[in-house]
Design a protein around this motif. Structure first.
Motif, PDB file in Angstrom:
ATOM      1  N   ILE A   1       0.852  -1.174   0.000  1.00  0.00           N
ATOM      2  CA  ILE A   1       0.000   0.000   0.000  1.00  0.00           C
ATOM      3  C   ILE A   1       0.897   1.236   0.000  1.00  0.00           C
ATOM      4  CG2 ILE A   1      -0.182  -0.057   2.533  1.00  0.00           C
ATOM      5  CD1 ILE A   1      -2.954   1.094   0.119  1.00  0.00           C
ATOM      6  N   ASN A   2       0.725   2.072  -1.005  1.00  0.00           N
ATOM      7  CA  ASN A   2       1.540   3.271  -1.165  1.00  0.00           C
ATOM      8  C   ASN A   2       0.667   4.504  -0.982  1.00  0.00           C
ATOM      9  OD1 ASN A   2       3.281   5.311  -1.885  1.00  0.00           O
ATOM     10  ND2 ASN A   2       3.469   4.716  -4.027  1.00  0.00           N
TER      11      ASN A   2
ATOM     12  N   LEU B   1       4.227   4.700 -18.325  1.00  0.00           N
ATOM     13  CA  LEU B   1       5.390   5.062 -17.525  1.00  0.00           C
ATOM     14  C   LEU B   1       4.997   5.257 -16.069  1.00  0.00           C
ATOM     15  CD1 LEU B   1       8.389   5.782 -17.459  1.00  0.00           C
ATOM     16  CD2 LEU B   1       7.751   8.167 -17.894  1.00  0.00           C
ATOM     17  N   ASN B   2       3.860   5.883 -15.822  1.00  0.00           N
ATOM     18  CA  ASN B   2       3.403   6.064 -14.448  1.00  0.00           C
ATOM     19  C   ASN B   2       3.128   4.718 -13.782  1.00  0.00           C
ATOM     20  OD1 ASN B   2       2.223   7.896 -12.236  1.00  0.00           O
ATOM     21  ND2 ASN B   2       0.534   6.522 -12.658  1.00  0.00           N
ATOM     22  N   SER B   3       2.517   3.804 -14.542  1.00  0.00           N
ATOM     23  CA  SER B   3       2.275   2.460 -14.009  1.00  0.00           C
ATOM     24  C   SER B   3       3.584   1.756 -13.686  1.00  0.00           C
ATOM     25  CB  SER B   3       1.466   1.642 -15.018  1.00  0.00           C
ATOM     26  OG  SER B   3       1.277   0.318 -14.558  1.00  0.00           O
ATOM     27  N   HIS B   4       4.579   1.887 -14.589  1.00  0.00           N
ATOM     28  CA  HIS B   4       5.888   1.283 -14.335  1.00  0.00           C
ATOM     29  C   HIS B   4       6.518   1.856 -13.073  1.00  0.00           C
ATOM     30  CE1 HIS B   4       6.334   0.447 -18.937  1.00  0.00           C
ATOM     31  NE2 HIS B   4       5.554  -0.425 -18.332  1.00  0.00           N
ATOM     32  N   PHE B   5       6.442   3.180 -12.924  1.00  0.00           N
ATOM     33  CA  PHE B   5       7.058   3.821 -11.763  1.00  0.00           C
ATOM     34  C   PHE B   5       6.386   3.371 -10.470  1.00  0.00           C
ATOM     35  CE2 PHE B   5       7.032   7.349  -8.688  1.00  0.00           C
ATOM     36  CZ  PHE B   5       8.399   7.391  -8.415  1.00  0.00           C
ATOM     37  N   GLN B   6       5.054   3.351 -10.444  1.00  0.00           N
ATOM     38  CA  GLN B   6       4.354   2.950  -9.222  1.00  0.00           C
ATOM     39  C   GLN B   6       4.652   1.487  -8.874  1.00  0.00           C
ATOM     40  OE1 GLN B   6       3.151   5.100  -7.396  1.00  0.00           O
ATOM     41  NE2 GLN B   6       2.576   6.833  -8.682  1.00  0.00           N
ATOM     42  N   ASN B   7       4.730   0.635  -9.901  1.00  0.00           N
ATOM     43  CA  ASN B   7       5.108  -0.758  -9.646  1.00  0.00           C
ATOM     44  C   ASN B   7       6.541  -0.855  -9.143  1.00  0.00           C
ATOM     45  OD1 ASN B   7       2.666  -1.989 -10.359  1.00  0.00           O
ATOM     46  ND2 ASN B   7       3.186  -1.977 -12.522  1.00  0.00           N
ATOM     47  N   PHE B   8       7.401   0.032  -9.652  1.00  0.00           N
ATOM     48  CA  PHE B   8       8.800   0.042  -9.225  1.00  0.00           C
ATOM     49  C   PHE B   8       8.903   0.440  -7.758  1.00  0.00           C
ATOM     50  CE2 PHE B   8      13.239   1.487  -9.243  1.00  0.00           C
ATOM     51  CZ  PHE B   8      13.828   0.438  -9.925  1.00  0.00           C
ATOM     52  N   VAL B   9       8.089   1.402  -7.330  1.00  0.00           N
ATOM     53  CA  VAL B   9       8.046   1.775  -5.910  1.00  0.00           C
ATOM     54  C   VAL B   9       7.648   0.565  -5.063  1.00  0.00           C
ATOM     55  CG1 VAL B   9       6.860   3.207  -4.194  1.00  0.00           C
ATOM     56  CG2 VAL B   9       7.556   4.202  -6.384  1.00  0.00           C
ATOM     57  N   ASN B  10       6.664  -0.187  -5.548  1.00  0.00           N
ATOM     58  CA  ASN B  10       6.242  -1.393  -4.827  1.00  0.00           C
ATOM     59  C   ASN B  10       7.387  -2.396  -4.707  1.00  0.00           C
ATOM     60  OD1 ASN B  10       3.750  -0.221  -4.709  1.00  0.00           O
ATOM     61  ND2 ASN B  10       2.758  -1.599  -6.162  1.00  0.00           N
ATOM     62  N   GLN B  11       8.182  -2.525  -5.788  1.00  0.00           N
ATOM     63  CA  GLN B  11       9.308  -3.465  -5.751  1.00  0.00           C
ATOM     64  C   GLN B  11      10.352  -3.024  -4.725  1.00  0.00           C
ATOM     65  OE1 GLN B  11       9.337  -6.360  -7.490  1.00  0.00           O
ATOM     66  NE2 GLN B  11       7.301  -5.749  -8.139  1.00  0.00           N
TER      67      GLN B  11
ATOM     68  N   LEU C   1       2.262  -4.381   3.154  1.00  0.00           N
ATOM     69  CA  LEU C   1       3.454  -3.582   3.425  1.00  0.00           C
ATOM     70  C   LEU C   1       3.158  -2.112   3.179  1.00  0.00           C
ATOM     71  CD1 LEU C   1       6.478  -5.519   1.850  1.00  0.00           C
ATOM     72  CD2 LEU C   1       6.039  -5.135   4.271  1.00  0.00           C
ATOM     73  N   ILE C   2       3.705  -1.248   4.018  1.00  0.00           N
ATOM     74  CA  ILE C   2       3.465   0.184   3.899  1.00  0.00           C
ATOM     75  C   ILE C   2       4.696   0.863   3.321  1.00  0.00           C
ATOM     76  CG2 ILE C   2       2.912   2.308   5.139  1.00  0.00           C
ATOM     77  CD1 ILE C   2       1.527   0.588   7.252  1.00  0.00           C
ATOM     78  N   THR C   3       4.528   1.537   2.209  1.00  0.00           N
ATOM     79  CA  THR C   3       5.622   2.275   1.571  1.00  0.00           C
ATOM     80  C   THR C   3       6.010   3.489   2.402  1.00  0.00           C
ATOM     81  OG1 THR C   3       4.943   1.593  -0.651  1.00  0.00           O
ATOM     82  CG2 THR C   3       6.275   3.584  -0.492  1.00  0.00           C
ATOM     83  N   THR C   4       7.310   3.769   2.471  1.00  0.00           N
ATOM     84  CA  THR C   4       7.809   4.936   3.195  1.00  0.00           C
ATOM     85  C   THR C   4       8.374   5.970   2.220  1.00  0.00           C
ATOM     86  OG1 THR C   4      10.058   4.073   3.449  1.00  0.00           O
ATOM     87  CG2 THR C   4       8.441   3.427   5.125  1.00  0.00           C
ATOM     88  N   LYS C   5       8.675   7.155   2.741  1.00  0.00           N
ATOM     89  CA  LYS C   5       9.288   8.194   1.917  1.00  0.00           C
ATOM     90  C   LYS C   5      10.638   7.733   1.374  1.00  0.00           C
ATOM     91  CE  LYS C   5       7.143  12.124   4.311  1.00  0.00           C
ATOM     92  NZ  LYS C   5       7.401  13.392   5.056  1.00  0.00           N
ATOM     93  N   GLU C   6      11.371   6.959   2.168  1.00  0.00           N
ATOM     94  CA  GLU C   6      12.673   6.459   1.729  1.00  0.00           C
ATOM     95  C   GLU C   6      12.525   5.548   0.518  1.00  0.00           C
ATOM     96  OE1 GLU C   6      16.673   6.010   1.428  1.00  0.00           O
ATOM     97  OE2 GLU C   6      15.554   7.433   2.665  1.00  0.00           O
TER      98      GLU C   6
ATOM     99  N   ALA D   1      13.346   4.804  -5.236  1.00  0.00           N
ATOM    100  CA  ALA D   1      12.747   4.497  -6.535  1.00  0.00           C
ATOM    101  C   ALA D   1      13.060   5.594  -7.545  1.00  0.00           C
ATOM    102  CB  ALA D   1      11.235   4.313  -6.393  1.00  0.00           C
ATOM    103  N   VAL D   2      12.958   6.856  -7.136  1.00  0.00           N
ATOM    104  CA  VAL D   2      13.245   7.974  -8.044  1.00  0.00           C
ATOM    105  C   VAL D   2      14.711   7.952  -8.455  1.00  0.00           C
ATOM    106  CG1 VAL D   2      13.432  10.494  -8.212  1.00  0.00           C
ATOM    107  CG2 VAL D   2      11.369   9.456  -7.263  1.00  0.00           C
ATOM    108  N   ASP D   3      15.615   7.694  -7.495  1.00  0.00           N
ATOM    109  CA  ASP D   3      17.052   7.671  -7.799  1.00  0.00           C
ATOM    110  C   ASP D   3      17.383   6.602  -8.835  1.00  0.00           C
ATOM    111  OD1 ASP D   3      17.579   9.734  -6.080  1.00  0.00           O
ATOM    112  OD2 ASP D   3      18.158   8.461  -4.397  1.00  0.00           O
ATOM    113  N   VAL D   4      16.808   5.410  -8.673  1.00  0.00           N
ATOM    114  CA  VAL D   4      17.125   4.295  -9.574  1.00  0.00           C
ATOM    115  C   VAL D   4      16.374   4.432 -10.897  1.00  0.00           C
ATOM    116  CG1 VAL D   4      17.086   1.788  -9.848  1.00  0.00           C
ATOM    117  CG2 VAL D   4      17.593   2.774  -7.616  1.00  0.00           C
ATOM    118  N   PHE D   5      15.154   4.935 -10.830  1.00  0.00           N
ATOM    119  CA  PHE D   5      14.276   4.989 -11.998  1.00  0.00           C
ATOM    120  C   PHE D   5      14.524   6.221 -12.858  1.00  0.00           C
ATOM    121  CE2 PHE D   5      10.115   5.129 -14.180  1.00  0.00           C
ATOM    122  CZ  PHE D   5       9.922   3.791 -14.457  1.00  0.00           C
ATOM    123  N   PHE D   6      15.310   7.176 -12.355  1.00  0.00           N
ATOM    124  CA  PHE D   6      15.422   8.480 -13.001  1.00  0.00           C
ATOM    125  C   PHE D   6      15.931   8.388 -14.440  1.00  0.00           C
ATOM    126  CE2 PHE D   6      17.542  12.629 -13.728  1.00  0.00           C
ATOM    127  CZ  PHE D   6      16.429  13.442 -13.602  1.00  0.00           C
ATOM    128  N   SER D   7      16.943   7.563 -14.688  1.00  0.00           N
ATOM    129  CA  SER D   7      17.489   7.451 -16.044  1.00  0.00           C
ATOM    130  C   SER D   7      16.444   6.918 -17.011  1.00  0.00           C
ATOM    131  CB  SER D   7      18.727   6.540 -16.051  1.00  0.00           C
ATOM    132  OG  SER D   7      18.406   5.247 -15.578  1.00  0.00           O
TER     133      SER D   7
END
Length: 331
Positions: free
Chosen positions: A167-168, A186-196, A213-218, A223-229
């Motif tokens: 849950i994010n 792309l948004n779907s990929h990013f949100q799934n990536f946050v879940n991963q 599981l509860i997603t945190t700010k960290e 996710a943004v750092d890894v997904f940015f490229s």
């Protein structure tokens, strides 16, 4: 990435860090291959395709359906108890991760739009780092035993990860740049990536009353750092390999190592690139109107000039800042 840039080596390096019992490595697949898997044979697997050109058109279609719809079905003939022929529906369910490589991403746009795209670093600096590593292995400064132990540890870490629903609560507070291509996917990929990312950190995360599981700010920040490229590749009109070539060409012109009106030979001499790649990249840049022909002939060779000096680096910094501001504002 281009030919010989290390795509397969990179993929194989990742695969060696995964539990081998969950990996399916495919070099070539015929049109009907995916329809002959068992109904649950592609559940929780890592599907590795060394080069997507090894898949026929029908196999590519089946793979896209497996990625998007999570299943494919086919009608197959069978005999009943009386020996009469009847049709039976066979359904192949899928829930897998996949790794694929190609030298010609634009040809496989429908496949790439369903994937997180990465570009191989083909810079001279990266080549020097690879050569330095190989030399250290040969001189014994780096031992394969240490690498093998590290890979085994990673395999065991993956094995102890459990399946959770995530849950994010921050999902509606992060907005990707609207100029990105295929923004919905792309948004779907990013949100799934946050879940991963949340799943990887599951032993440091809390669960709610429903056991999710509860997603945190960290997790969002990681996710943004890894997904940015990958975000940048979706925003950029040029693919990763062409972008590296184009930026390198502009830098050489600014430094005065390549004249403003240049020939393919000027590029080969200054950037140390093979003839085929230079002509392929110039063709792409001409089609997208980033370079134009300024003289010469087809027989003796054309002279080119950059006609579009974009400012991708400034745009990248702006996108990075916007995402960082959104992360800092999460509540």
């Amino acid at each position: 990435g281009g030919s010989g840039s290390g795509k397969s080596h990179l993929i194989n390096g990742i695969v060696e860090c995964m539990p081998q019992e969950e990996v399916k490595d495919i070099t070539r697949a015929t049109g009907k291959s995916f329809y002959h898997y068992g109904s649950d044979e592609l559940i929780n697997k890592l599907l590795v395709i060394q080069d997507i050109s090894g898949l026929g058109e029908e196999a590519q279609y089946a793979l896209r359906e497996l990625q998007s719809a999570k299943s494919i079905s086919s009608a197959i003939p069978t005999k009943d108890r009386l020996g009469q022929m009847k049709s039976r529906e066979k359904i192949i369910n899928a829930h897998f991760a996949s790794l694929m490589a190609t030298t010609k991403g634009e040809i496989y746009f429908d496949n790439m739009s369903r994937s997180i795209c990465l570009s191989v670093d083909e810079s001279t600096e990266q080549t020097c780092r690879i050569i330095d590593y190989n030399n250290k292995v040969l001189t014994g400064q780096i031992t394969k035993v240490e690498e093998s132990d590290a890979k085994q540890q990673l395999r065991n870490i993956v094995r102890v990860l459990k399946s959770y629903e995530v849950i994010n609560q921050y999902a509606d507070q992060i907005k990707l740049p609207v100029e990105a291509k295929m923004l919905r996917r792309l948004n779907s990929h990013f949100q799934n990536f946050v879940n991963q990312i949340t799943l990887i950190n599951q032993y440091q995360r809390k669960t709610d009353k429903q056991g999710r599981l509860i997603t945190t700010k960290e997790d969002i920040k990681q996710a943004v750092d890894v997904f940015f490229s990958s975000i940048l590749l979706k925003v950029d009109e040029l693919d990763g390999s062409t972008r590296q070539f184009y930026d390198g060409l502009k830098s050489k012109i600014v430094e005065g190592k390549i004249p403003v009106v240049f020939t393919p030979k000027d590029i080969r001499s200054s950037m140390n690139l093979e003839r085929t790649r230079v002509f392929e990249q110039l063709k792409v840049l001409r089609e997208l109107e980033y370079v134009s022909i300024e003289g010469g002939t087809k027989n003796k060779g054309f002279h080119y000039q950059i006609s579009e000096w974009d400012f991708m680096r400034g745009r990248n910094d702006k996108i990075r800042l916007e995402l960082e501001n959104q992360i800092n504002a999460l509540v």
